[in-house]
Design a protein around this motif. Structure first.
Motif, PDB file in Angstrom:
ATOM      1  N   PRO A  46       0.797  -1.230   0.000  1.00  0.00           N
ATOM      2  CA  PRO A  46       0.000   0.000   0.000  1.00  0.00           C
ATOM      3  C   PRO A  46       0.827   1.276   0.000  1.00  0.00           C
ATOM      4  N   ASN A  47       2.119   1.160   0.280  1.00  0.00           N
ATOM      5  CA  ASN A  47       2.973   2.353   0.366  1.00  0.00           C
ATOM      6  C   ASN A  47       3.692   2.692  -0.932  1.00  0.00           C
ATOM      7  N   THR A  48       3.551   1.836  -1.960  1.00  0.00           N
ATOM      8  CA  THR A  48       4.213   2.088  -3.243  1.00  0.00           C
ATOM      9  C   THR A  48       3.247   1.852  -4.396  1.00  0.00           C
ATOM     10  N   SER A  49       3.659   2.285  -5.576  1.00  0.00           N
ATOM     11  CA  SER A  49       2.827   2.121  -6.772  1.00  0.00           C
ATOM     12  C   SER A  49       3.175   0.808  -7.471  1.00  0.00           C
ATOM     13  N   ASP A  50       2.801  -0.300  -6.820  1.00  0.00           N
ATOM     14  CA  ASP A  50       3.118  -1.611  -7.375  1.00  0.00           C
ATOM     15  C   ASP A  50       1.869  -2.371  -7.830  1.00  0.00           C
ATOM     16  N   ASP A  51       0.723  -1.676  -7.903  1.00  0.00           N
ATOM     17  CA  ASP A  51      -0.546  -2.343  -8.222  1.00  0.00           C
ATOM     18  C   ASP A  51      -0.498  -3.106  -9.536  1.00  0.00           C
ATOM     19  N   GLU A  52       0.275  -2.598 -10.492  1.00  0.00           N
ATOM     20  CA  GLU A  52       0.377  -3.239 -11.803  1.00  0.00           C
ATOM     21  C   GLU A  52       0.912  -4.657 -11.697  1.00  0.00           C
ATOM     22  N   TRP A  53       1.773  -4.889 -10.688  1.00  0.00           N
ATOM     23  CA  TRP A  53       2.447  -6.184 -10.544  1.00  0.00           C
ATOM     24  C   TRP A  53       1.789  -7.005  -9.446  1.00  0.00           C
ATOM     25  N   THR A  54       0.495  -7.223  -9.614  1.00  0.00           N
ATOM     26  CA  THR A  54      -0.305  -8.069  -8.730  1.00  0.00           C
ATOM     27  C   THR A  54      -1.186  -8.949  -9.606  1.00  0.00           C
ATOM     28  N   PRO A  55      -1.768 -10.001  -9.070  1.00  0.00           N
ATOM     29  CA  PRO A  55      -2.608 -10.891  -9.883  1.00  0.00           C
ATOM     30  C   PRO A  55      -3.764 -10.179 -10.563  1.00  0.00           C
ATOM     31  N   THR A  56      -4.298  -9.124  -9.942  1.00  0.00           N
ATOM     32  CA  THR A  56      -5.421  -8.397 -10.541  1.00  0.00           C
ATOM     33  C   THR A  56      -4.979  -7.134 -11.269  1.00  0.00           C
ATOM     34  N   GLY A  57      -3.662  -6.883 -11.304  1.00  0.00           N
ATOM     35  CA  GLY A  57      -3.145  -5.691 -11.952  1.00  0.00           C
ATOM     36  C   GLY A  57      -2.982  -5.855 -13.448  1.00  0.00           C
ATOM     37  N   ALA A  58      -2.476  -4.802 -14.080  1.00  0.00           N
ATOM     38  CA  ALA A  58      -2.373  -4.771 -15.540  1.00  0.00           C
ATOM     39  C   ALA A  58      -1.485  -5.881 -16.093  1.00  0.00           C
ATOM     40  N   GLN A  59      -0.493  -6.313 -15.329  1.00  0.00           N
ATOM     41  CA  GLN A  59       0.416  -7.354 -15.802  1.00  0.00           C
ATOM     42  C   GLN A  59      -0.072  -8.771 -15.468  1.00  0.00           C
ATOM     43  N   HIS A  60      -1.195  -8.853 -14.717  1.00  0.00           N
ATOM     44  CA  HIS A  60      -1.701 -10.175 -14.290  1.00  0.00           C
ATOM     45  C   HIS A  60      -0.549 -11.001 -13.702  1.00  0.00           C
ATOM     46  N   TRP A  61       0.135 -10.390 -12.746  1.00  0.00           N
ATOM     47  CA  TRP A  61       1.369 -10.949 -12.205  1.00  0.00           C
ATOM     48  C   TRP A  61       1.042 -12.009 -11.159  1.00  0.00           C
ATOM     49  N   THR A  62       1.053 -13.254 -11.565  1.00  0.00           N
ATOM     50  CA  THR A  62       0.688 -14.375 -10.709  1.00  0.00           C
ATOM     51  C   THR A  62       1.915 -14.993 -10.058  1.00  0.00           C
ATOM     52  N   GLN A  63       1.686 -15.872  -9.096  1.00  0.00           N
ATOM     53  CA  GLN A  63       2.787 -16.571  -8.448  1.00  0.00           C
ATOM     54  C   GLN A  63       3.561 -17.412  -9.457  1.00  0.00           C
ATOM     55  N   GLU A  64       2.867 -18.019 -10.398  1.00  0.00           N
ATOM     56  CA  GLU A  64       3.530 -18.823 -11.416  1.00  0.00           C
ATOM     57  C   GLU A  64       4.478 -17.970 -12.265  1.00  0.00           C
ATOM     58  N   LYS A  65       4.010 -16.782 -12.649  1.00  0.00           N
ATOM     59  CA  LYS A  65       4.864 -15.891 -13.440  1.00  0.00           C
ATOM     60  C   LYS A  65       6.059 -15.410 -12.612  1.00  0.00           C
ATOM     61  N   TYR A  66       5.813 -15.090 -11.361  1.00  0.00           N
ATOM     62  CA  TYR A  66       6.891 -14.638 -10.476  1.00  0.00           C
ATOM     63  C   TYR A  66       7.969 -15.708 -10.342  1.00  0.00           C
ATOM     64  N   GLU A  67       7.555 -16.930 -10.145  1.00  0.00           N
ATOM     65  CA  GLU A  67       8.518 -18.023 -10.003  1.00  0.00           C
ATOM     66  C   GLU A  67       9.293 -18.266 -11.292  1.00  0.00           C
ATOM     67  N   GLN A  68       8.645 -18.077 -12.443  1.00  0.00           N
ATOM     68  CA  GLN A  68       9.362 -18.219 -13.717  1.00  0.00           C
ATOM     69  C   GLN A  68      10.379 -17.099 -13.887  1.00  0.00           C
ATOM     70  N   LYS A  69      10.014 -15.897 -13.451  1.00  0.00           N
ATOM     71  CA  LYS A  69      10.942 -14.767 -13.512  1.00  0.00           C
ATOM     72  C   LYS A  69      12.193 -15.062 -12.681  1.00  0.00           C
ATOM     73  N   LEU A  70      12.001 -15.583 -11.478  1.00  0.00           N
ATOM     74  CA  LEU A  70      13.136 -15.930 -10.622  1.00  0.00           C
ATOM     75  C   LEU A  70      14.014 -16.988 -11.283  1.00  0.00           C
ATOM     76  N   LYS A  71      13.382 -17.967 -11.884  1.00  0.00           N
ATOM     77  CA  LYS A  71      14.124 -19.024 -12.561  1.00  0.00           C
ATOM     78  C   LYS A  71      14.939 -18.449 -13.716  1.00  0.00           C
ATOM     79  N   ASN A  72      14.324 -17.552 -14.486  1.00  0.00           N
ATOM     80  CA  ASN A  72      15.017 -16.944 -15.623  1.00  0.00           C
ATOM     81  C   ASN A  72      16.228 -16.133 -15.162  1.00  0.00           C
ATOM     82  N   LEU A  73      16.016 -15.280 -14.163  1.00  0.00           N
ATOM     83  CA  LEU A  73      17.112 -14.438 -13.690  1.00  0.00           C
ATOM     84  C   LEU A  73      18.246 -15.263 -13.102  1.00  0.00           C
TER      85      LEU A  73
END
Length: 367
Positions: A46-73
């Motif tokens: 709630p203290n930052t503008s991170d709404d886009e990177w949530t499951p209901t945000g513009a990026q539809h940022w799900t746990q599955e996507k987050y875990e794939q990002k970690l794997k990629n990096l």
């Protein structure tokens, strides 16, 4: 890229590589920087503008996507600097990090866990809450002090928008408070011992080009002036201080912030006492890049070092060479952005819109 004069092999586990030149042997460490591009978890802060990177945000940022990002990096970080140095980077600077938790998740990935990375991180006042951090292999680097140095820049009003052709934006317009201070990322200063040698590292993510390159240039020049002030203070304490400043500078090697404010030189022979050397300017001259915009490449990601690291005596750790890590799997292979860094989209979890950069430090070993 394999040198005609050097042959590399691992000695005593994977953790320390040796470079051999004729009858001489050199210990080698890789130092890297990578813009992780929006390494957010899925939790709404709630203290930052991170709404886009949530499951209901513009990026539809799900746990599955987050875990794939970690794997990629983690794949990228484990391979930077190879095959010249089979060990993963000893020191890694990172940017566009939401919080310490995402870095902790990153270093636990299977490709990184065995390297036993430590973390140095501070929350920054950036509007989106994105920070910089330092990762280090505990076996080789021992931090002795660290601090986040704030960048104080002020503006009565946002700069007028310029021609979009000149603009490369990697973040949103900066947060501005009532006192006209523009809140951006702090500069992370870490001092420690690489083996038995003191090294100072500054990790940066300078203000973006939001509003246009020219209008926003004074912000990055201010960041460079702060960088120079930090370096000067370290050199006043120890004239032979070894300082490495790295980061996403949002300017290329030829821009005023780097050439004038920081005073970086492209050739070792041009670096004065207490000056700084930028090995990435030569790469820019050759048309290489770490970030692309409208089919134009630039090198925003750079590692710049003090004159003490380029002296021709390898009895202590010194700079050897630098590179851009742009393996084929990091490159978009089709579509409008073919040839660009493979970044995240709504249909694919990519890596980053930046390529990582690295340098090697080597030291002659006694036979």
């Amino acid at each position: 890229m394999r040198s005609l004069w050097f042959k590399f092999y691992i000695m005593t586990f994977f953790s320390l590589s040796i470079v051999q030149a004729q009858s001489k042997k050199y210990a080698i460490h890789t130092v890297a920087f990578y813009n992780f591009e929006n390494l957010f978890d899925t939790i709404n802060d709630p203290n930052t503008s991170d709404d886009e990177w949530t499951p209901t945000g513009a990026q539809h940022w799900t746990q599955e996507k987050y875990e794939q990002k970690l794997k990629n990096l983690s794949r990228v970080l484990s391979e930077i600097g190879t095959p010249e140095n089979p060990n993963a980077p000893t020191i890694i600077g990172g940017s566009e990090i939401e919080n310490r938790g995402v870095v902790e998740d990153l270093i636990k990935q299977p490709k990184l866990a065995d390297f036993d990375y430590g973390i140095i991180h501070f929350d920054s006042p950036d509007k989106r809450g994105i920070d910089v951090a330092l990762l280090y292999q505990k076996k080789h680097f021992k931090p002795t002090s660290y601090s986040n140095v704030p960048l104080f820049i002020y503006k009565n009003k946002l700069p007028a928008k310029e021609d979009k052709k000149e603009e490369i934006d990697d973040d949103l317009e900066p947060k501005i408070e009532n006192n006209n201070r523009i809140f951006t990322r702090d500069q992370l200063l870490v001092t420690g011992f690489l083996e038995d040698e003191e090294i100072h590292i500054i990790v940066n993510h300078w203000p973006s080009r939001s509003g246009g390159e020219k209008a926003s240039s004074p912000f990055r020049e201010a960041a460079a002036n702060l960088n120079r002030k930090i370096i000067d203070s370290l050199q006043q304490i120890n004239p032979n201080a070894k300082v490495i400043t790295m980061g996403d500078l949002n300017d290329g090697p030829f821009n005023k912030s780097i050439k004038i404010a920081l005073g970086a030189k492209a050739k070792k022979s041009e670096v004065p006492e207490f000056g700084v050397f930028n090995p990435f300017e030569e790469m820019a001259n050759k048309g290489m890049g770490t970030i692309a915009f409208r089919d134009s490449w630039d090198i925003f990601d750079q590692i710049i070092i003090t004159e003490s690291l380029i002296k021709p005596n390898f009895s202590t750790y010194k700079y050897w060479k630098a590179g851009i890590f742009n393996r084929s799997y990091l490159i978009q292979t089709s579509g409008q952005y073919k040839g660009y860094p493979l970044r995240h989209s709504l249909t694919e979890v990519g890596f980053s819109d930046h390529f990582p950069v690295y340098i090697y430090l080597i030291k002659e070993m006694k036979l």
